[in-house]
Structure formats: structure tokens, C-alpha cells
Design a protein around this motif. Sequence first.
Motif, mmCIF file in Angstrom:
data_model
loop_
_atom_site.group_PDB
_atom_site.id
_atom_site.type_symbol
_atom_site.label_atom_id
_atom_site.label_comp_id
_atom_site.label_asym_id
_atom_site.label_seq_id
_atom_site.Cartn_x
_atom_site.Cartn_y
_atom_site.Cartn_z
ATOM 1 N N LEU A 117 28.421 15.824 36.694
ATOM 2 C CA LEU A 117 28.510 14.409 36.324
ATOM 3 C C LEU A 117 29.560 14.154 35.261
ATOM 4 O O LEU A 117 29.941 13.006 35.015
ATOM 5 C CB LEU A 117 27.149 13.925 35.796
ATOM 6 N N ASN A 118 30.021 15.229 34.624
ATOM 7 C CA ASN A 118 30.919 15.114 33.457
ATOM 8 C C ASN A 118 32.361 14.893 33.911
ATOM 9 O O ASN A 118 33.230 15.760 33.770
ATOM 10 C CB ASN A 118 30.804 16.378 32.603
ATOM 11 N N ILE A 119 32.623 13.702 34.458
ATOM 12 C CA ILE A 119 33.936 13.343 34.984
ATOM 13 C C ILE A 119 34.277 11.915 34.578
ATOM 14 O O ILE A 119 33.406 11.144 34.172
ATOM 15 C CB ILE A 119 33.976 13.439 36.524
ATOM 16 N N ASP A 120 35.531 11.564 34.688
ATOM 17 C CA ASP A 120 35.952 10.181 34.467
ATOM 18 C C ASP A 120 35.736 9.374 35.735
ATOM 19 O O ASP A 120 36.029 9.831 36.844
ATOM 20 C CB ASP A 120 37.431 10.125 34.071
ATOM 21 N N VAL A 121 35.217 8.150 35.571
ATOM 22 C CA VAL A 121 34.949 7.266 36.705
ATOM 23 C C VAL A 121 35.482 5.872 36.385
ATOM 24 O O VAL A 121 35.719 5.525 35.220
ATOM 25 C CB VAL A 121 33.438 7.189 37.010
ATOM 26 N N ALA A 122 35.668 5.075 37.414
ATOM 27 C CA ALA A 122 36.094 3.684 37.245
ATOM 28 C C ALA A 122 34.844 2.809 37.180
ATOM 29 O O ALA A 122 34.063 2.756 38.130
ATOM 30 C CB ALA A 122 36.983 3.259 38.399
ATOM 31 N N ARG A 123 34.647 2.142 36.045
ATOM 32 C CA ARG A 123 33.511 1.255 35.863
ATOM 33 C C ARG A 123 33.965 0.013 35.097
ATOM 34 O O ARG A 123 34.673 0.124 34.088
ATOM 35 C CB ARG A 123 32.378 1.942 35.069
ATOM 36 N N ASP A 124 33.540 -1.143 35.569
ATOM 37 C CA ASP A 124 33.841 -2.399 34.878
ATOM 38 C C ASP A 124 35.339 -2.553 34.598
ATOM 39 O O ASP A 124 35.755 -2.921 33.494
ATOM 40 C CB ASP A 124 33.050 -2.499 33.564
ATOM 41 N N LYS A 125 36.156 -2.199 35.595
ATOM 42 C CA LYS A 125 37.609 -2.334 35.529
ATOM 43 C C LYS A 125 38.237 -1.481 34.433
ATOM 44 O O LYS A 125 39.263 -1.825 33.842
ATOM 45 C CB LYS A 125 38.007 -3.799 35.335
ATOM 46 N N ARG A 126 37.631 -0.331 34.159
ATOM 47 C CA ARG A 126 38.180 0.605 33.180
ATOM 48 C C ARG A 126 37.790 2.014 33.593
ATOM 49 O O ARG A 126 36.891 2.223 34.407
ATOM 50 C CB ARG A 126 37.667 0.313 31.770
ATOM 51 N N THR A 127 38.469 2.994 33.012
ATOM 52 C CA THR A 127 38.138 4.399 33.243
ATOM 53 C C THR A 127 37.351 4.908 32.056
ATOM 54 O O THR A 127 37.752 4.719 30.903
ATOM 55 C CB THR A 127 39.416 5.231 33.441
ATOM 56 N N ILE A 128 36.221 5.560 32.347
ATOM 57 C CA ILE A 128 35.345 6.034 31.277
ATOM 58 C C ILE A 128 34.660 7.303 31.743
ATOM 59 O O ILE A 128 34.419 7.504 32.939
ATOM 60 C CB ILE A 128 34.295 4.945 30.915
ATOM 61 N N ASN A 129 34.359 8.185 30.781
ATOM 62 C CA ASN A 129 33.571 9.364 31.120
ATOM 63 C C ASN A 129 32.200 8.908 31.611
ATOM 64 O O ASN A 129 31.557 8.036 31.006
ATOM 65 C CB ASN A 129 33.412 10.263 29.892
ATOM 66 N N GLN A 130 31.759 9.461 32.720
ATOM 67 C CA GLN A 130 30.519 9.003 33.348
ATOM 68 C C GLN A 130 29.306 9.199 32.442
ATOM 69 O O GLN A 130 28.415 8.335 32.392
ATOM 70 C CB GLN A 130 30.310 9.727 34.676
ATOM 71 N N LEU A 131 29.252 10.311 31.723
ATOM 72 C CA LEU A 131 28.121 10.542 30.821
ATOM 73 C C LEU A 131 28.124 9.527 29.686
ATOM 74 O O LEU A 131 27.063 9.042 29.273
ATOM 75 C CB LEU A 131 28.169 11.970 30.278
ATOM 76 N N SER A 132 29.314 9.200 29.187
ATOM 77 C CA SER A 132 29.420 8.163 28.157
ATOM 78 C C SER A 132 28.964 6.813 28.697
ATOM 79 O O SER A 132 28.318 6.024 27.988
ATOM 80 C CB SER A 132 30.865 8.061 27.647
ATOM 81 N N TYR A 133 29.290 6.554 29.949
ATOM 82 C CA TYR A 133 28.863 5.299 30.586
ATOM 83 C C TYR A 133 27.341 5.234 30.650
ATOM 84 O O TYR A 133 26.734 4.197 30.346
ATOM 85 C CB TYR A 133 29.469 5.214 31.983
ATOM 86 N N PHE A 134 26.714 6.349 31.033
ATOM 87 C CA PHE A 134 25.247 6.389 31.057
ATOM 88 C C PHE A 134 24.681 6.113 29.664
ATOM 89 O O PHE A 134 23.684 5.395 29.516
ATOM 90 C CB PHE A 134 24.757 7.753 31.529
ATOM 91 N N GLN A 135 25.295 6.702 28.650
ATOM 92 C CA GLN A 135 24.831 6.507 27.274
ATOM 93 C C GLN A 135 24.944 5.047 26.862
ATOM 94 O O GLN A 135 24.030 4.487 26.247
ATOM 95 C CB GLN A 135 25.628 7.408 26.329
ATOM 96 N N GLN A 136 26.070 4.417 27.206
ATOM 97 C CA GLN A 136 26.273 3.012 26.850
ATOM 98 C C GLN A 136 25.256 2.098 27.532
ATOM 99 O O GLN A 136 24.912 1.037 27.002
ATOM 100 C CB GLN A 136 27.689 2.574 27.217
ATOM 101 N N HIS A 137 24.781 2.515 28.705
ATOM 102 C CA HIS A 137 23.809 1.715 29.435
ATOM 103 C C HIS A 137 22.374 2.148 29.153
ATOM 104 O O HIS A 137 21.443 1.709 29.827
ATOM 105 C CB HIS A 137 24.108 1.778 30.937
ATOM 106 N N GLY A 138 22.215 3.027 28.159
ATOM 107 C CA GLY A 138 20.886 3.350 27.668
ATOM 108 C C GLY A 138 20.033 4.209 28.560
ATOM 109 O O GLY A 138 18.802 4.234 28.424
ATOM 110 N N ILE A 139 20.664 4.975 29.483
ATOM 111 C CA ILE A 139 19.851 5.812 30.366
ATOM 112 C C ILE A 139 20.055 7.305 30.107
ATOM 113 O O ILE A 139 19.500 8.131 30.834
ATOM 114 C CB ILE A 139 20.119 5.494 31.850
ATOM 115 N N MET A 140 20.846 7.652 29.076
ATOM 116 C CA MET A 140 21.045 9.061 28.734
ATOM 117 C C MET A 140 21.109 9.205 27.216
ATOM 118 O O MET A 140 21.599 8.313 26.515
ATOM 119 C CB MET A 140 22.331 9.602 29.374
ATOM 120 N N ASN A 141 20.599 10.340 26.717
ATOM 121 C CA ASN A 141 20.605 10.582 25.280
ATOM 122 C C ASN A 141 22.026 10.728 24.752
ATOM 123 O O ASN A 141 22.972 10.968 25.509
ATOM 124 C CB ASN A 141 19.784 11.835 24.946
ATOM 125 N N GLN A 142 22.179 10.602 23.454
ATOM 126 C CA GLN A 142 23.498 10.660 22.830
ATOM 127 C C GLN A 142 23.938 12.104 22.573
ATOM 128 O O GLN A 142 23.178 12.908 22.045
ATOM 129 C CB GLN A 142 23.487 9.897 21.505
#
Length: 328
Positions: free
Chosen positions: A203-228
Motif C-alpha cells: 500500500l506504500n505507494i503514491d496515488v492520485a487523490r483529489d486532483k493531487r499525488t499523495i502517499n496512499q498511507l498518508s491519505y489514509f491517515q488524513q482520512h482518519g482510517i489509519m494510525n499516525q
Amino acid sequence: MKSAITILGLFIATAIMIFLQSYTTKNLLPVNGNTELLPAISGYHIFKGDPAELVPADEYTSYQLATGLFTDYAEKQRLIKVPAGYKMTAVRDGLPDFPDGTILVKTFYYFIDKREPAKGKRLIETRVLIKSNSKWVAGTYVWNIQQTDAVLITNGLKTGVDWIDQHGESKFISYQVPTNKECGSCHNSDKTMSPIGLKIRNLNIDVARDKRTINQLSYFQQHGIMNQFDPSSFTSTPDWQNTSLSLGERARAYLDVNCAHCHSQNGFCAKSGLRLGYEIPFSATQIVQKKDRMIKLLSNRKMPLLGTTVIYQEGIALIKEYVNTLSQ
């Protein structure tokens, strides 16, 4: 009289349908330890609007894998729902700890014409894994011809699929929907049902989300579904189709995702001696000792045991090229 009877019959059928939908939604969803599967995928409220469009509901989050499992050239949409107020917790580079109430969803489909996705798609099946009381329960749902809903099945089935590939060639697959027993064979870890692909490193890859590129794990963290935590402190599985990477990295990644769930210490093929997880030191894999048998089984479609009905020529070519560089 016949007209009145017909109207009465339709009224009763509609009332029964409304009751069943209400009952299943309120009483069969996996809440507070209840793991009884719903009779139709619509009961989980996974999609918004027309389900054939595969637009996830707000509670479901899309995810991608660095390297994915091959399944007869099918496209896949992967979703996860983590219950409100809870988070996945990263544990080393393997599977995270999932809270009870987590739902994993994977929908298999084909574009009618892969060159022009706007022409539509055919949904084949949706598989769910639901965690409750620290255990996973699996369900397989097959989509109807109208593409409006999918029903729970247990005994598997075959269905013919026609599509046009990215090169404009007409293709046909006799697609195999797995039985419950077959699902359990692949998702077996020490005789316990378990997810396969959602390892932190995959899962530790860059993905396209909300018209930007972000690390997928960081995206999960920002959406409150993964620990920091810092995603850079974890490894990443290579994308086997990335030719800028070394042959060894690509081949080991392919074997990890397509084969390691069975060829592991606690997997279905543990007795084979092959250990194909990406994290396994090469000297402990037995790839060199068993390379000829590996190629023979792959070429004769004896492996993988399940999940595909055709020989994946691209994958076999990669493994052949890789093992030909190895010497005993």
C-alpha cells in the motif's frame, strides 16, 4: 378479477421486498459481532447511484496495490470501510491490524472495450471480507445481467465474458467465480481466514487523490482510517511492470502477490518448501532448487491452483527470464 389479483400480488411482493431490505439492513449487517452475510450486495450500501458506475459511498475508501494479483485479465476496484472512530494500525511491513467491523470489497469487471472505457463495463463479481470478533468472514456476490445488484453464492459458477483488449483484439474468457472452499484455500493463514494483498508495503505507494499525488498511507491517515506514522519508515513492494527496476525486484514482487499467500509457512502449499514472500531472504526461498518445476507448473497452468483459467504469458515470461539468470 384477474387485474385485481395481479395488483394485489404486486402489492404483496413489494411489501415483502421492502420488509426484507429493512430487515437485512438492520439485523444482518456485521455490527457488534454479527457476521451473518447479507443476501445481496446492495445491503451493504457500497455504491452511490447506479452501481454499475462503481462510485463508492462516502464510508468506503478506494485503495490500490503496488503489484496486484492476476485474475484472467479482469479489472478490479478495491475498497475498504473502517468503522467510524476506529483505525487500521500498521504492523511492520505486513498486514495491518484491522478493527472489528472492517469491510474489504473487491469488484471484478471487464471494460467492454478497454481502448474506450466510456463504452461501459460488465461487472462479474464482488467479494467481501468482513472482520468481526477478531475473525474474517468471506462472501462472494455475482452481478445480475441488468447490473443492478449482486447476490450471494457459495458454490461458484462459470460465466463467459467477451471484451476488446487494449490492442483492439476480441477476447473471450470462461470466467470462474470461486466457491467458498476455494476462497478459504487462498485466504488461509495457519487455518484462519485472512486478507492477502493489503500489506503495508504493498500500500506504500503514491496515488492520485483529489486532483493531487499523495502517499496512499498518508491519505489514509488524513482520512482518519489509519494510525499516525512516517510511511518512509516502511518498505514498498515494487511494481513488477516497472521495467526501470531490476529483474530480481520485479520477479520477487510478482511471486509475492501471486504465489506467496499459498507458498508460505502457514499457507495452503506449505509442504512444497517454496517460500515466496518478498520479505523472505533469497537463500530461504528455494527458488533456485525448484526453478525448473516452477516453470513447468506455470507453463502447464498447474499453478496458481486457483484464481485464473488461462496462462498468463506476461507473468510467465518474467519468471522465466528471472530464473534463467539463477544458477545452483
